[in-house]
Every structure is written in C-alpha cells, then in structure tokens.
Design a protein around this motif. Sequence first.
Motif, short mmCIF file in Angstrom:
data_model
loop_
_atom_site.label_atom_id
_atom_site.label_comp_id
_atom_site.label_asym_id
_atom_site.label_seq_id
_atom_site.Cartn_x
_atom_site.Cartn_y
_atom_site.Cartn_z
N VAL A 2 0.84 -1.19 0.00
CA VAL A 2 0.00 0.00 0.00
C VAL A 2 0.87 1.23 0.00
CG1 VAL A 2 -1.78 1.28 1.22
CG2 VAL A 2 -1.81 -1.21 1.28
N GLY A 3 0.61 2.17 -0.91
CA GLY A 3 1.32 3.44 -0.89
C GLY A 3 0.69 4.36 0.12
N MET A 4 1.54 5.00 0.95
CA MET A 4 1.00 5.89 1.96
C MET A 4 2.07 6.87 2.40
SD MET A 4 0.89 3.25 5.20
CE MET A 4 0.40 4.51 6.36
N THR A 5 1.65 8.05 2.84
CA THR A 5 2.56 8.99 3.44
C THR A 5 2.62 8.71 4.92
OG1 THR A 5 0.75 10.55 3.41
CG2 THR A 5 2.42 10.79 1.71
N ALA A 10 1.03 15.28 6.55
CA ALA A 10 1.37 15.03 5.15
C ALA A 10 0.48 13.95 4.55
CB ALA A 10 2.83 14.61 5.04
N THR A 11 -0.48 13.45 5.30
CA THR A 11 -1.27 12.33 4.81
C THR A 11 -2.20 12.77 3.68
OG1 THR A 11 -1.24 11.26 6.96
CG2 THR A 11 -2.95 10.57 5.44
N ALA A 12 -2.11 12.05 2.56
CA ALA A 12 -2.97 12.35 1.42
C ALA A 12 -4.29 11.62 1.57
CB ALA A 12 -2.27 11.92 0.13
N PRO A 13 -5.35 12.13 0.94
CA PRO A 13 -6.64 11.42 0.98
C PRO A 13 -6.46 9.99 0.48
CG PRO A 13 -6.89 13.60 0.05
CD PRO A 13 -5.43 13.39 0.20
N ALA A 14 -7.26 9.09 1.02
CA ALA A 14 -7.12 7.67 0.68
C ALA A 14 -7.30 7.43 -0.80
CB ALA A 14 -8.13 6.86 1.48
N ALA A 15 -8.05 8.31 -1.49
CA ALA A 15 -8.32 8.09 -2.90
C ALA A 15 -7.11 8.34 -3.78
CB ALA A 15 -9.47 8.99 -3.35
N LEU A 16 -6.09 9.00 -3.26
CA LEU A 16 -4.93 9.31 -4.08
C LEU A 16 -4.11 8.06 -4.34
CD1 LEU A 16 -3.54 12.70 -2.72
CD2 LEU A 16 -5.02 12.30 -4.68
N SER A 17 -3.70 7.87 -5.56
CA SER A 17 -2.82 6.76 -5.93
C SER A 17 -1.40 7.08 -5.49
CB SER A 17 -2.85 6.58 -7.44
OG SER A 17 -2.23 7.69 -8.08
N PRO A 18 -0.51 6.09 -5.47
CA PRO A 18 0.90 6.39 -5.16
C PRO A 18 1.48 7.47 -6.07
CG PRO A 18 0.53 4.05 -5.00
CD PRO A 18 -0.75 4.63 -5.55
N ALA A 19 1.15 7.42 -7.36
CA ALA A 19 1.66 8.44 -8.28
C ALA A 19 1.16 9.83 -7.91
CB ALA A 19 1.26 8.10 -9.71
N GLU A 23 3.31 13.08 -6.63
CA GLU A 23 3.17 14.39 -7.27
C GLU A 23 2.81 15.47 -6.25
OE1 GLU A 23 -0.04 16.41 -10.25
OE2 GLU A 23 0.83 14.50 -10.88
N GLN A 24 1.95 15.15 -5.30
CA GLN A 24 1.48 16.15 -4.34
C GLN A 24 2.52 16.46 -3.26
OE1 GLN A 24 -2.69 16.22 -2.78
NE2 GLN A 24 -1.73 15.68 -0.83
N ASN A 25 3.07 15.42 -2.65
CA ASN A 25 3.96 15.60 -1.50
C ASN A 25 5.44 15.52 -1.83
OD1 ASN A 25 1.88 15.94 0.40
ND2 ASN A 25 1.61 13.72 0.59
N GLY A 26 5.76 14.84 -2.94
CA GLY A 26 7.16 14.64 -3.29
C GLY A 26 7.74 13.34 -2.80
N PHE A 27 6.93 12.53 -2.10
CA PHE A 27 7.39 11.23 -1.61
C PHE A 27 6.19 10.36 -1.33
CE2 PHE A 27 6.28 13.42 2.21
CZ PHE A 27 5.98 12.45 3.17
N VAL A 28 6.43 9.05 -1.26
CA VAL A 28 5.39 8.09 -0.93
C VAL A 28 6.05 6.90 -0.24
CG1 VAL A 28 5.51 7.00 -3.22
CG2 VAL A 28 3.45 6.73 -1.84
N LEU A 88 7.11 -1.04 -8.04
CA LEU A 88 6.80 0.19 -7.31
C LEU A 88 7.07 1.42 -8.17
CD1 LEU A 88 8.18 -0.47 -3.71
CD2 LEU A 88 5.92 -0.96 -4.64
N LEU A 89 8.16 1.40 -8.91
CA LEU A 89 8.47 2.52 -9.79
C LEU A 89 7.36 2.72 -10.82
CD1 LEU A 89 12.29 1.91 -10.23
CD2 LEU A 89 11.24 3.88 -9.09
N ARG A 90 6.84 1.62 -11.32
CA ARG A 90 5.73 1.73 -12.27
C ARG A 90 4.49 2.30 -11.57
NH1 ARG A 90 7.73 1.13 -17.50
NH2 ARG A 90 9.21 -0.61 -17.53
N GLU A 91 4.27 1.93 -10.32
CA GLU A 91 3.10 2.43 -9.58
C GLU A 91 3.15 3.94 -9.39
OE1 GLU A 91 1.30 0.59 -6.22
OE2 GLU A 91 2.35 -1.31 -6.57
N VAL A 92 4.35 4.50 -9.30
CA VAL A 92 4.45 5.96 -9.12
C VAL A 92 4.58 6.67 -10.46
CG1 VAL A 92 5.40 5.77 -6.80
CG2 VAL A 92 6.97 5.96 -8.75
#
Length: 304
Positions: A2-5, A10-19, A23-28, A88-92
């Motif tokens: 599971v991708g998560m911050t 810094a926690t992104a909404p659950a609906a956000l994908s790892p990519a 994009e939003q935070n700069g890390f996952v 994982l790289l493909r997931e982001v």
Amino acid sequence: MVGMTSAPSATAPAALSPAQQLEQNGFVRFTDVLDPVTMDTLLLRAHATLLREKEAAREAVKSNGSLIHLSDNPEYADVIGSPKIAELLREVGATDPRWTGGFLISKPAGGPPLFWHQDWWGWTEPESYDVRAHQLFVMIYLTDTTPENGCLRVIPGTHLRDHPLHHLEAAHSEGLQSFANPDAVDYAAHPDEVAVPVKAGDVLIGDSRLIHGAYANRTNEERPLLTLWYMPHWSGMSPGMRARGMENYLRRDDIHTSVARPLTPLDWTPVLRQRVEAVLPTYEDSEPPVPWHRTPDTSRLIPA
C-alpha cells in the motif's frame, strides 16, 4: 502493498494513488514490500560492507554517516534489479526506469543529523520545473527507523514549491558533509518538517527535488540505509539529460571514490550484471550532457 505517506500533516486522501501522492507531497511510502529474510540478508551485507570502509572515509561524510557506492559492491545487484522495486516505480508513474547509482548511507550510533538538501542536478533545464520527476530516490532502511535513531525528515511539496531552505549553502559541500559547524542552520529542526519513520521492509520513493534530511542517531545501534537512484522516464528524456545520466552512471562526476577508474556494473561478472541488465541506462546519441547544476532558479518554482 500500500502506498501511503507518513504523518498526519502530510497524509494524502485515501483516494490518491501512489503516483498522485508522489506528485502532491514529493514522496510516498510503501509498506511491507520486502520480506524478513531479504531484509536480514541485506542487513548482514551492509554490516560487512561497513566493516571494510575506512574510518577516515566515514569521518569525511560524518553528517551522512557513510557514502559507499553500490557499483563498488555488486553483492547488492539483486536489490538494484529487484522486480518488486521495478513494480513500485511503475506504480508511481515511471515509464522506463533506469538505475544510475546508489549508496549505502549508514548513520552510526551517536551520528549527527543530515543537513537539509535536495539532490537534483539539472536545474538549468526547463523540464526540471515540470510536475513530473526526472529522478527518483528509492530508500530501503534496513532497520526500523524513528526520529530517535535518524529517520528521514522532509519538507512536503518542496519538489515544486519554493522554500527558505532552498536558499541555504549549496548541498553536499565538504563542510556540511563533515559536520564542520554543528550549529549551522542546515542541520536544525524546521517547523515545516515531517518525520517519515518506517519499518524494515518498507520502501520510500521520492522526487530528487524534494528537500529532505535526517535526524541524528541518538541510539547505540547503526542505522543503515540503501539509497537507489533511478531516472524514471529514460527514453522520454532529452538527449542532453540522458547524457548527464550516463555520466552519473559511469561515475565521471563521482568524487567519493578512492580508485583511479570507478567501477560500474560494466565491470561486474556476467551473472551479477544480468540481474540488473533491465534497468541499466544506455546512450547512443552524440548530444553533450547538460550542465551539472544543483541550485534551482527559485523564481520558476511555485512561490512559498
């Protein structure tokens, strides 16, 4: 997987994908990627590698703890070319990821904090100010980390947004690496910082433009980390960017080496090189490399 911050601020909404999180935070952060046997094996290798490193070499990079290039240590081939890391790289969002280098960065017991910095080197180029990252770090901490033993700390969003820490001393100077001035603001706590603790087996992926550092290790145990560098869109980059990536891969700009011609996977045995073949960069163009330039034009970043 599971991708998560990593923290409420810094926690992104659950609906956000790892990519989208990248994009939003700069890390996952991805949890439970590597199994305990793999982690134990990597930890044993890391301790063996550190035993071979000279004390003077570690003192020169005291703030980092160590900077041991993985091209000198082909026993890490299986993690560099790991299908799980590629997934994982493909997931982001990576379309054609290629490995250009990596380090064993291990903070010893009692080691000082790592200075604030970002790692991108192509700031002269227009695409460096795009949302899409052109270089990613993949961090694999080999033990559980917390602020007590030197976990990562980040300033979310600074891969795209200007921040006062962009205006400090140039990253990776000898003085900063050697911890010559412990009172420098480059090591200090910042109100915008977010701690990113992980469990062994988790994997962190981040944009090289993200401002980050690490806490001091206030424990009696070593805190080892493998940092792998990938360029996620190799075939889609400009020839000059790819040329600079090849310079990095061939270590023509690497000052952290004691050998006349640094090793690369080209020097590894065929069996070991085969493990990383799919992620090694290649370059057939004649375009010269873009300049090595670590300092962003902050007027082109999103205002603070």
